[in-house]
Write a protein that holds these residues in place. Structure first.
Motif, PDB file in Angstrom:
ATOM      1  N   ASN A  69       0.861  -1.183   0.000  1.00  0.00           N
ATOM      2  CA  ASN A  69       0.000   0.000   0.000  1.00  0.00           C
ATOM      3  C   ASN A  69       0.902   1.239   0.000  1.00  0.00           C
ATOM      4  O   ASN A  69       1.474   1.616   1.024  1.00  0.00           O
ATOM      5  CB  ASN A  69      -0.901  -0.017   1.240  1.00  0.00           C
ATOM      6  N   LYS A  71       0.365   4.422  -0.221  1.00  0.00           N
ATOM      7  CA  LYS A  71      -0.040   5.537   0.635  1.00  0.00           C
ATOM      8  C   LYS A  71       0.378   5.301   2.077  1.00  0.00           C
ATOM      9  O   LYS A  71       0.974   6.185   2.723  1.00  0.00           O
ATOM     10  CB  LYS A  71      -1.561   5.729   0.556  1.00  0.00           C
ATOM     11  N   LYS A  72       0.107   4.103   2.594  1.00  0.00           N
ATOM     12  CA  LYS A  72       0.467   3.792   3.981  1.00  0.00           C
ATOM     13  C   LYS A  72       1.976   3.757   4.167  1.00  0.00           C
ATOM     14  O   LYS A  72       2.500   4.177   5.203  1.00  0.00           O
ATOM     15  CB  LYS A  72      -0.152   2.459   4.402  1.00  0.00           C
TER      16      LYS A  72
END
Length: 258
Positions: A69, A71-72
Motif C-alpha cells: 500500500n 499511501k500507507k
C-alpha cells in the motif's frame, strides 16, 4: 466506562509511567554517550527486537501487505522521521540536563493530542473535556511566560510526538507492525551514521567494552516497551483519553529533572 477504553487507559498509563521514570533513569545512566549514538541504538536495537517478535508470530506476510500500500508506506516514512526526531531531541535534553524543558513539551502534547483527536478524528467531546483542555492551555501559557527563552526543545518534542500519534492512529496499522516498518526505514541511515562515528573513534559501542555495549543494546527494549504500550492505549481509548493520561510522563520527568 467501556472495557476497551479502560484497557486503553491502563496501557497508556503504564507506558507513560515507564517514560516518566524508568526511561529517564536508563538514558541518564548512559548520558556520557552522544545523543546521536544513543538515537542510533534506539533505532537499530528496536528493529532487531521487532524482527524477532514478528518472526515468532509469523507476521511477515502482514508486513508485505502493508508495504504494498503505497499511501500507507509513505505515511510510515513520515512517521519514522517524526519519531526519530522526537527520540534525538529528548535524548539531547536528558544528556544536556534540560529534562525540565523536555517535560514542558510533554505537558503541551496532551493539549495538541486532544485537539487533533477532535479536529481530525472526530472524537467525542463535551464541556468537561473542553474545560480541562482550556485549563491546561492556561497553565502552559503561564509556564511559557516564566521561561527565560523560548523552550525549543519542549516545542519540538510536543509537535513531533503529537503529530506522530495522530498519524499512527489515523492509518490504523497494528502497533508492532508499524513500529517495525518505521525502524526498518531508519535503520540504514542509523548504520551509516554509526559508521561515521566509529570512523572518527567517538563510539562507545565496541567489542572492547562488552559491559557498556550490552547496556546500550537495552535501548531497544527501553524504547519499544513504553512506545508499544502507549500506542496500544491510544488505539483502544482514543487520542483524547490517552493524551490526558500521558501527563504522568512529563510529571515524572519534571520531578526527576528538578
Amino acid at each position: 466506562m467501556e472495557k476497551k477504553t479502560f484497557n486503553g487507559i491502563l496501557s497508556s498509563g503504564a507506558g507513560s509511567l515507564w517514560w516518566g521514570i524508568i526511561g529517564v533513569f536508563y538514558f541518564k545512566s548512559v548520558s556520557f554517550v552522544s545523543p546521536l549514538e544513543l538515537t542510533i541504538h534506539r533505532t537499530v536495537w528496536s528493529a532487531f527486537l521487532l524482527i524477532f517478535i514478528i518472526s515468532i508470530y509469523s507476521k511477515w506476510n502482514d508486513i508485505f501487505i502493508i508495504l504494498k500500500n503505497i499511501k500507507k508506506t509513505l505515511i510510515l516514512i513520515l512517521s519514522s522521521i517524526l519519531i526519530v526526531t522526537n527520540w534525538y531531541t529528548w535524548i539531547y535534553a536528558v544528556t544536556a540536563n534540560k529534562l525540565v524543558d523536555a517535560s514542558f513539551g510533554y505537558y503541551v502534547y496532551p493539549i495538541l493530542s486532544a485537539f487533533f483527536g477532535i479536529l481530525f478524528l472526530k472524537e467525542p467531546h463535551n464541556k468537561m473535556k473542553l474545560t480541562a483542555i482550556g485549563l491546561v492551555v492556561i497553565s502552559v501559557i503561564y509556564l511559557l511566560i516564566n521561561f527565560e527563552s523560548i523552550p525549543w526543545i519542549g516545542l519540538i518534542v510536543a509537535i513531533t510526538w503529537s503529530s506522530y500519534t495522530l498519524i499512527r492512529k489515523k492509518i490504523q496499522i497494528p502497533t508492532d507492525l508499524g513500529l517495525f516498518i518505521e525502524s526498518a526505514f531508519i535503520t540504514p541511515f542509523a548504520f551509516f551514521a554509526f559508521y561515521l562515528i566509529a570512523k572518527s573513534g567517538n563510539n562507545y559501542f565496541t567489542p572492547n567494552d562488552l559491559g557498556i555495549s550490552i547496556w546500550l543494546s537495552l535501548a531497544g527494549a527501553m524504547t519499544l516497551i513504553p512506545l508499544f504500550l502507549f500506542l496500544k492505549g491510544a488505539e483502544l481509548s482514543g487520542l483524547g483519553p490517552s493524551g490526558m493520561i500521558f501527563f504522568l510522563a512529563p510529571t515524572g520527568q519534571f520531578l526527576l529533572g528538578v
